[in-house]
Design a protein around this motif. Sequence first.
Motif, PDB file in Angstrom:
ATOM      1  N   THR A  31     -14.699 -27.617  11.506  1.00  0.00           N
ATOM      2  CA  THR A  31     -14.468 -28.553  12.603  1.00  0.00           C
ATOM      3  C   THR A  31     -15.731 -29.348  12.888  1.00  0.00           C
ATOM      4  OG1 THR A  31     -15.173 -27.259  14.551  1.00  0.00           O
ATOM      5  CG2 THR A  31     -12.988 -26.779  13.637  1.00  0.00           C
ATOM      6  N   ARG A  33     -16.963 -32.647  15.935  1.00  0.00           N
ATOM      7  CA  ARG A  33     -16.531 -33.567  16.983  1.00  0.00           C
ATOM      8  C   ARG A  33     -16.150 -34.921  16.396  1.00  0.00           C
ATOM      9  NH1 ARG A  33     -21.244 -33.928  21.136  1.00  0.00           N
ATOM     10  NH2 ARG A  33     -22.404 -33.693  19.200  1.00  0.00           N
ATOM     11  N   LEU A  48     -12.540 -31.329  16.574  1.00  0.00           N
ATOM     12  CA  LEU A  48     -12.536 -30.338  17.647  1.00  0.00           C
ATOM     13  C   LEU A  48     -13.781 -30.527  18.490  1.00  0.00           C
ATOM     14  CD1 LEU A  48     -11.568 -26.593  17.484  1.00  0.00           C
ATOM     15  CD2 LEU A  48     -13.674 -27.274  18.607  1.00  0.00           C
ATOM     16  N   ASP A  49     -13.579 -30.637  19.793  1.00  0.00           N
ATOM     17  CA  ASP A  49     -14.675 -30.752  20.748  1.00  0.00           C
ATOM     18  C   ASP A  49     -14.521 -29.604  21.735  1.00  0.00           C
ATOM     19  OD1 ASP A  49     -16.404 -31.379  22.876  1.00  0.00           O
ATOM     20  OD2 ASP A  49     -16.159 -33.536  22.570  1.00  0.00           O
ATOM     21  N   GLN A  52     -13.336 -30.337  25.171  1.00  0.00           N
ATOM     22  CA  GLN A  52     -12.025 -30.958  25.341  1.00  0.00           C
ATOM     23  C   GLN A  52     -10.960 -29.993  24.830  1.00  0.00           C
ATOM     24  OE1 GLN A  52     -11.824 -34.983  23.773  1.00  0.00           O
ATOM     25  NE2 GLN A  52     -13.899 -35.446  24.434  1.00  0.00           N
ATOM     26  N   THR A  55      -8.219 -30.693  22.179  1.00  0.00           N
ATOM     27  CA  THR A  55      -8.545 -30.827  20.752  1.00  0.00           C
ATOM     28  C   THR A  55      -8.550 -29.469  20.067  1.00  0.00           C
ATOM     29  OG1 THR A  55     -10.970 -30.633  21.021  1.00  0.00           O
ATOM     30  CG2 THR A  55      -9.988 -32.820  21.318  1.00  0.00           C
ATOM     31  N   ARG A  58      -4.895 -28.682  19.155  1.00  0.00           N
ATOM     32  CA  ARG A  58      -4.455 -29.528  18.042  1.00  0.00           C
ATOM     33  C   ARG A  58      -5.049 -29.058  16.723  1.00  0.00           C
ATOM     34  NH1 ARG A  58      -4.996 -34.114  21.654  1.00  0.00           N
ATOM     35  NH2 ARG A  58      -7.047 -34.584  20.773  1.00  0.00           N
ATOM     36  N   CYS A  59      -6.330 -28.691  16.758  1.00  0.00           N
ATOM     37  CA  CYS A  59      -7.008 -28.243  15.533  1.00  0.00           C
ATOM     38  C   CYS A  59      -6.383 -26.963  14.991  1.00  0.00           C
ATOM     39  CB  CYS A  59      -8.491 -28.047  15.817  1.00  0.00           C
ATOM     40  SG  CYS A  59      -9.417 -27.343  14.440  1.00  0.00           S
TER      41      CYS A  59
END
Length: 266
Positions: A31, A33, A48-49, A52, A55, A58-59
């Motif tokens: 991953t 950002r 991926l953050d 957040q 994210t 979702r990842c």
Amino acid sequence: MKTILITGASSGLGKAIGEYLFHKGYNVFGTSRHPEKVLNSPFPLLALDLNQPETIGRCVGKVIEIAGRIDVLVNNAGVGIMGPLEEIPGDEIRKHFETNLFGPVEVMKAVIPHMRRQGAGHIVNITSIAGYTGLPFRAAYSASKGALELLSEAIRMEVRPFGIKVCNLAPGEFATDIASRRYYTELSPASAYAEVYGRTLELINQQVSGGDDPVMVAYEIEKIINTPDPKIHYKVGPFLSKFSIVLKRILPDKTYEKMLMKHYRL
């Protein structure tokens, strides 16, 4: 081969771990950002953050969609922070804990349900030898990594009945680009800490640039994920870094503190 998700895999330790395991034949997902800015990764990088949470979901969902499972989570992503605690802005300390502690927690919470359905999984939380000791001008960093160590001890017992194994891996000083990416508190020349902070900062950056090859961490990760019953704590790095933890256990508190202050020339 096992499907492995490594957070923070576009640089530093995460990149070294990902490249090593990829070339060993593992199904690696990393991953970043900003994965679109990374052009030379041999394994796929997903957005991926840690700050957040949407994210993260979702990842993890994308990895499950592609691979069908996640066998290993290497919770590596994190940041550094330096400065006299008195002068670090409170917002920066909170942001630091969001990234180094609450972010990894959210990644575990996203991955554990899938591992529970599988009836198996490994979670390796990358902490730091600095998490075993309160270090001058790294108070927030030591505290965040120490908190992740204790949190991992607790969750390890909670998920063990589901076949999920959790452990900590604490690296010492390794030659990475962490020094260029950590937050530095800017002090005015009139600050009471200016002189000693400058000396300490120079010493710490020298230790990082002269650190060990980060591939040593990758070797240790591979051993851990192929161990049927891994230990709770692992340490990897220069001998003196690991020995400092032993000294803290056996020396009187003030003796150990004096040793640290002498090392950092305080």
